[in-house]
Design a protein around this motif. Structure first.
Motif, PDB file in Angstrom:
ATOM      1  N   PRO A  52       4.655   5.766   2.155  1.00 30.44           N
ATOM      2  CA  PRO A  52       5.266   6.817   1.340  1.00 30.44           C
ATOM      3  C   PRO A  52       4.272   7.382   0.325  1.00 30.44           C
ATOM      4  CG  PRO A  52       5.986   4.654   0.595  1.00 30.44           C
ATOM      5  CD  PRO A  52       5.196   4.429   1.851  1.00 30.44           C
ATOM      6  N   VAL A  53       4.521   8.610  -0.086  1.00 28.31           N
ATOM      7  CA  VAL A  53       3.732   9.265  -1.126  1.00 28.31           C
ATOM      8  C   VAL A  53       4.614   9.415  -2.363  1.00 28.31           C
ATOM      9  CG1 VAL A  53       2.401  11.307  -1.784  1.00 28.31           C
ATOM     10  CG2 VAL A  53       2.403  10.538   0.596  1.00 28.31           C
ATOM     11  N   PHE A  54       4.094   8.958  -3.504  1.00 28.65           N
ATOM     12  CA  PHE A  54       4.820   9.067  -4.769  1.00 28.65           C
ATOM     13  C   PHE A  54       4.048   9.974  -5.729  1.00 28.65           C
ATOM     14  CE2 PHE A  54       6.038   4.929  -3.049  1.00 28.65           C
ATOM     15  CZ  PHE A  54       7.421   4.944  -3.190  1.00 28.65           C
TER      16      PHE A  54
ATOM     17  N   LEU B  31       0.834  -1.197   0.000  1.00 30.14           N
ATOM     18  CA  LEU B  31       0.000   0.000   0.000  1.00 30.14           C
ATOM     19  C   LEU B  31       0.870   1.248   0.000  1.00 30.14           C
ATOM     20  CD1 LEU B  31      -2.995   1.066   0.336  1.00 30.14           C
ATOM     21  CD2 LEU B  31      -2.477   1.204   2.783  1.00 30.14           C
ATOM     22  N   VAL B  32       0.504   2.218  -0.819  1.00 27.39           N
ATOM     23  CA  VAL B  32       1.197   3.507  -0.848  1.00 27.39           C
ATOM     24  C   VAL B  32       0.142   4.601  -0.994  1.00 27.39           C
ATOM     25  CG1 VAL B  32       3.329   2.608  -1.869  1.00 27.39           C
ATOM     26  CG2 VAL B  32       1.490   3.440  -3.371  1.00 27.39           C
ATOM     27  N   SER B  33       0.587   5.815  -0.943  1.00 32.83           N
ATOM     28  CA  SER B  33      -0.239   6.950  -1.320  1.00 32.83           C
ATOM     29  C   SER B  33       0.395   7.587  -2.550  1.00 32.83           C
ATOM     30  CB  SER B  33      -0.328   7.972  -0.181  1.00 32.83           C
ATOM     31  OG  SER B  33      -1.139   9.061  -0.542  1.00 32.83           O
TER      32      SER B  33
ATOM     33  N   THR C  25       7.986  11.452  -2.111  1.00 30.11           N
ATOM     34  CA  THR C  25       8.004  12.871  -1.750  1.00 30.11           C
ATOM     35  C   THR C  25       6.982  13.082  -0.634  1.00 30.11           C
ATOM     36  OG1 THR C  25       6.419  13.324  -3.529  1.00 30.11           O
ATOM     37  CG2 THR C  25       8.737  13.694  -4.019  1.00 30.11           C
ATOM     38  N   GLY C  26       7.325  12.610   0.540  1.00 33.17           N
ATOM     39  CA  GLY C  26       6.449  12.769   1.685  1.00 33.17           C
ATOM     40  C   GLY C  26       5.910  11.441   2.170  1.00 33.17           C
ATOM     41  N   GLU C  27       5.028  11.503   3.146  1.00 31.84           N
ATOM     42  CA  GLU C  27       4.403  10.312   3.694  1.00 31.84           C
ATOM     43  C   GLU C  27       2.985  10.645   4.141  1.00 31.84           C
ATOM     44  OE1 GLU C  27       6.110  10.582   8.280  1.00 31.84           O
ATOM     45  OE2 GLU C  27       7.122   9.263   6.842  1.00 31.84           O
ATOM     46  N   ARG C  28       2.165   9.600   4.286  1.00 30.85           N
ATOM     47  CA  ARG C  28       0.778   9.777   4.701  1.00 30.85           C
ATOM     48  C   ARG C  28       0.468   8.741   5.774  1.00 30.85           C
ATOM     49  NH1 ARG C  28      -4.598   9.777   0.771  1.00 30.85           N
ATOM     50  NH2 ARG C  28      -6.110  10.230   2.411  1.00 30.85           N
ATOM     51  N   ARG C  29      -0.289   9.167   6.746  1.00 29.85           N
ATOM     52  CA  ARG C  29      -0.603   8.289   7.868  1.00 29.85           C
ATOM     53  C   ARG C  29      -1.721   7.318   7.517  1.00 29.85           C
ATOM     54  NH1 ARG C  29      -2.083  11.703  12.788  1.00 29.85           N
ATOM     55  NH2 ARG C  29      -3.031  12.996  11.171  1.00 29.85           N
ATOM     56  N   THR C  30      -1.628   6.126   8.077  1.00 28.33           N
ATOM     57  CA  THR C  30      -2.690   5.124   8.005  1.00 28.33           C
ATOM     58  C   THR C  30      -2.967   4.653   9.431  1.00 28.33           C
ATOM     59  OG1 THR C  30      -1.225   3.203   7.811  1.00 28.33           O
ATOM     60  CG2 THR C  30      -1.778   4.364   5.762  1.00 28.33           C
TER      61      THR C  30
END
Length: 328
Positions: free
Chosen positions: A189-191, A129-131, A178-183
């Motif tokens: 990670p955010v791509f 899973l990614v964002s 380029t950044g991250e997102r909480r779950t």
């Protein structure tokens, strides 16, 4: 994968070449990609053979999303490299994936030491899973996605209709986060998304309903029906993040930080009016879903169903949208 631009001084003693180097790198760093491509091409012609110039032209054309040229120059850079360069391998793998050149993509991922299934053709595997950030040169809406490849992912949220994307689109994303997102379980990670590779047949519908309770809404969200991909309660899930928050950069002011965090605002009182995002194969399926829901309980109403999808935006020259501000 981290992308390190080699900006060390590789100039010759020729003043014209020094000036050309300065102009080419300045154009790239200012986001003037068409000019940067022209100047790097001139440098390649005027300078002794060097991998870094082909790498930079390949990188420039990655952000121009000109995949044949990007692949060509990354492969040329590899031929001139004294040792393995992970960045050129990643960029060649991205370009090959965009072109559907699966043998070349597999070769590049193998060079990077990435464990991929044996075989030919597209890679199909759960890479987690990614964002992903849609239209990173624009509003930069982030949605969750399941990676099916090293740089391909299937969207799992219903994007806003103005994004130009749909639920279950398969997109090509960049290699460096380029950044991250909480779950619920931590962070992912955010791509940046580079383009859509395979458009979904699930159109985006916006439904405006009145639900008497959270339980009634949960019943609707959990309903499965042919032609319905996913129903999302945008009233609850859509959080507007400032640019700093979208990259995971903390606010110095704790109050400002809290105001932007998902779930930070009090939601003790149930809001009857709900805005839903629905990914569906047709409006008839949406109408059937909502009619069944209304008939199943009291005080349930549908105020409207809209489908106003718009084409996605394209990058404008002169804007550096690919940088990760966490590294500056």
């Amino acid at each position: 994968m981290t992308e390190n631009l080699d900006l060390t001084d590789r100039r010759t003693d020729s003043d014209p070449l020094e000036a050309l180097y300065d102009r080419a790198y300045a154009a790239f760093n200012d986001g003037e990609l068409q000019l940067a491509s022209t100047l790097f091409a001139e440098l390649i012609e005027a300078s002794p053979p060097g991998s870094h110039l082909h790498y930079m032209r390949g990188l420039t054309h990655k952000y121009l999303r000109d995949w044949p040229t990007s692949l060509q120059h990354n492969l040329q850079a590899q031929q001139l490299e004294d040792e393995f360069n992970e960045a050129s391998a990643w960029n060649a793998g991205i370009a090959a994936t965009a072109l559907g050149d699966w043998s070349e993509a597999r070769r590049q991922w193998a060079r990077c030491g990435i464990n991929i299934p044996e075989g030919e053709g597209p890679i199909e595997r759960d890479f987690g899973l990614v964002s992903v950030r849609l239209n990173p040169w624009g509003k930069g809406e982030t949605v969750f996605a399941r990676r099916i490849d090293v740089v391909r992912a299937r969207l799992l949220n219903v994007p806003l209709p103005e994004s130009g994307h749909r639920l279950f689109d398969i997109v090509l994303h960049d290699g460096a986060p380029t950044g991250e997102r909480r779950t619920r379980d931590g962070t992912v990670p955010v791509f940046n998304v580079l383009q859509t590779l395979q458009a979904s047949d699930h159109r985006t519908y916006t439904a405006f309903v009145r639900s008497p309770s959270a339980e009634a809404m949960a019943e609707l969200l959990d309903t499965e029906l042919p032609g319905i991909g996913y129903v999302e309660d945008w009233t609850a899930s859509m959080v507007t993040l400032c640019l700093r928050c979208s990259y995971g950069i903390p606010h110095a002011d704790a109050t400002a930080k809290a105001a932007h965090e998902p779930g930070a605002a009090s939601n003790d009182d149930w809001k009857i009016e709900r805005n839903l995002g629905i990914g569906a194969q047709g409006k008839a399926a949406v109408e059937r879903l909502l009619a069944n829901w209304v008939a199943a309980g009291p005080d349930r109403h549908v105020d409207g169903i809209e489908s106003r999808e718009q084409p996605g935006s394209v990058p404008e020259d002169g804007y550096v949208w690919w940088d990760d501000p966490t590294e500056s």
